[in-house]
Design an enzyme around this catalytic site. Structure first.
Site, PDB file in Angstrom:
ATOM      1  CG  PHE A 139      41.731  44.713  79.247  1.00  8.77           C
ATOM      2  CD1 PHE A 139      42.602  44.021  78.414  1.00  8.77           C
ATOM      3  CD2 PHE A 139      42.243  45.732  80.033  1.00  8.77           C
ATOM      4  CE1 PHE A 139      43.953  44.325  78.367  1.00  8.77           C
ATOM      5  CE2 PHE A 139      43.602  46.052  79.999  1.00  8.77           C
ATOM      6  CZ  PHE A 139      44.462  45.340  79.159  1.00  8.77           C
TER       7      PHE A 139
ATOM      8  CD  GLU B 180      54.571  40.821  71.338  1.00  9.37           C
ATOM      9  OE1 GLU B 180      53.794  41.099  72.259  1.00  9.37           O
ATOM     10  OE2 GLU B 180      54.833  41.609  70.401  1.00  9.37           O
TER      11      GLU B 180
ATOM     12  CG  HIS C 188      50.004  43.357  69.455  1.00  3.35           C
ATOM     13  ND1 HIS C 188      49.996  43.831  70.744  1.00  3.35           N
ATOM     14  CD2 HIS C 188      51.144  42.641  69.312  1.00  3.35           C
ATOM     15  CE1 HIS C 188      51.104  43.407  71.351  1.00  3.35           C
ATOM     16  NE2 HIS C 188      51.813  42.681  70.511  1.00  3.35           N
TER      17      HIS C 188
ATOM     18  CG  ASN D  70      43.731  48.072  69.550  1.00 12.89           C
ATOM     19  OD1 ASN D  70      43.825  46.921  69.149  1.00 12.89           O
ATOM     20  ND2 ASN D  70      44.464  48.548  70.545  1.00 12.89           N
TER      21      ASN D  70
ATOM     22  CE  LYS E 179      45.146  43.897  68.685  1.00 13.89           C
ATOM     23  NZ  LYS E 179      44.634  44.522  69.929  1.00 13.89           N
TER      24      LYS E 179
ATOM     25  NE  ARG F  47      54.784  51.147  71.574  1.00  9.48           N
ATOM     26  CZ  ARG F  47      53.832  50.352  72.061  1.00  9.48           C
ATOM     27  NH1 ARG F  47      53.683  49.126  71.578  1.00  9.48           N
ATOM     28  NH2 ARG F  47      53.046  50.757  73.023  1.00  9.48           N
TER      29      ARG F  47
ATOM     30  CE1 TYR G 143      47.837  41.089  73.255  1.00  7.39           C
ATOM     31  CE2 TYR G 143      46.237  39.538  72.383  1.00  7.39           C
ATOM     32  CZ  TYR G 143      46.967  40.707  72.260  1.00  7.39           C
ATOM     33  OH  TYR G 143      46.816  41.505  71.144  1.00  7.39           O
TER      34      TYR G 143
ATOM     35  NE  ARG H 139      46.718  49.909  68.255  1.00  9.71           N
ATOM     36  CZ  ARG H 139      47.670  49.740  69.148  1.00  9.71           C
ATOM     37  NH1 ARG H 139      48.308  50.773  69.663  1.00  9.71           N
ATOM     38  NH2 ARG H 139      47.991  48.524  69.530  1.00  9.71           N
TER      39      ARG H 139
HETATM   40  P1  CMP Z   1      47.285  45.228  72.127  1.00 12.32           P
HETATM   41  O1  CMP Z   1      48.362  46.091  71.586  1.00 12.32           O
HETATM   42  O2  CMP Z   1      46.902  44.031  71.358  1.00 12.32           O
HETATM   43  O3  CMP Z   1      47.679  44.770  73.614  1.00 12.32           O
HETATM   44  C1  CMP Z   1      46.705  44.405  74.579  1.00 12.32           C
HETATM   45  C2  CMP Z   1      45.314  44.731  74.146  1.00 12.32           C
HETATM   46  O4  CMP Z   1      44.324  44.776  75.154  1.00 12.32           O
HETATM   47  C3  CMP Z   1      45.281  46.128  73.536  1.00 12.32           C
HETATM   48  O5  CMP Z   1      45.960  46.137  72.306  1.00 12.32           O
HETATM   49  C4  CMP Z   1      43.779  46.403  73.502  1.00 12.32           C
HETATM   50  O6  CMP Z   1      43.168  45.976  72.291  1.00 12.32           O
HETATM   51  C5  CMP Z   1      43.240  45.522  74.610  1.00 12.32           C
HETATM   52  N1  CMP Z   1      42.586  46.321  75.662  1.00 12.32           N
HETATM   53  C6  CMP Z   1      41.313  46.201  76.043  1.00 12.32           C
HETATM   54  N2  CMP Z   1      41.017  47.063  77.014  1.00 12.32           N
HETATM   55  C7  CMP Z   1      42.120  47.767  77.281  1.00 12.32           C
HETATM   56  C8  CMP Z   1      42.455  48.806  78.189  1.00 12.32           C
HETATM   57  N3  CMP Z   1      41.555  49.307  79.045  1.00 12.32           N
HETATM   58  N4  CMP Z   1      43.723  49.292  78.166  1.00 12.32           N
HETATM   59  C9  CMP Z   1      44.644  48.784  77.293  1.00 12.32           C
HETATM   60  N5  CMP Z   1      44.372  47.780  76.413  1.00 12.32           N
HETATM   61  C10 CMP Z   1      43.130  47.280  76.406  1.00 12.32           C
END
Ligand code: CMP
Length: 138
Positions: free
Chosen positions: A57, A126, A115, A112, A9, A85, A49, A102
């Protein structure tokens, strides 16, 4: 062999830790069979997304993922989805295990660092969102 999708990211690319993340992926045994750097538009990010469009969020997620370039990859290996993962760790860096991507490179749950796909159906969607067949090493 299974395939998964990975995205490094903007916070990791702009923070100059993408190389370290790529090294950790290589050391894990997962094979990088496609890779490129690009910057998503707001529209592309919202489409990628889409599963999160009703979440509180969502807007912040789109802001963060379009804040700079991302590095997208296809990773291959046995149980690649689960293996990646495990390497990434929990979504919230504060809750992620020691030595996970992460935990090491994430700033917050919103930023974080990486992804990864959560299941085979998501991985297929994806991967095809970003790569055509010619761009993936057989
Ligand atoms: P990602 O794996 O990219 O998938 C969705 C993203 O939403 C996740 O990582 C986080 O970076 C982001 N995100 C922001 N807030 C939240 C939350 N409360 N719970 C889960 N994902 C969140």
């Amino acid at each position: 062999m299974e395939r998964t999708f990975s995205m490094i990211k903007p916070e990791a690319v702009l923070g100059c830790v993408a190389g370290k993340i790529i090294t950790r992926i290589e050391e894990s045994g997962l094979k990088i069979i496609a890779q490129k750097m690009l910057r998503l538009s707001k529209e592309q990010a919202a489409c990628f997304y889409a599963a999160h469009k009703d979440k509180a969020f969502f807007e912040e997620l789109i802001e963060n993922i379009t804040a700079g370039p991302v590095i997208v990859q296809v990773l291959a290996g046995e149980n690649a989805i689960e293996e990646y993962r495990r390497l990434m760790g929990a979504a919230n860096p504060a809750a992620a295990e020691e030595n996970t991507l992460r935990r090491l490179y994430g700033i917050s749950i919103e930023k974080n660092a990486v992804h990864g796909s959560d299941c085979p159906e998501t991985a297929a969607r994806e991967i095809s969102f970003f790569f055509n067949q010619l761009e993936i090493i057989k």
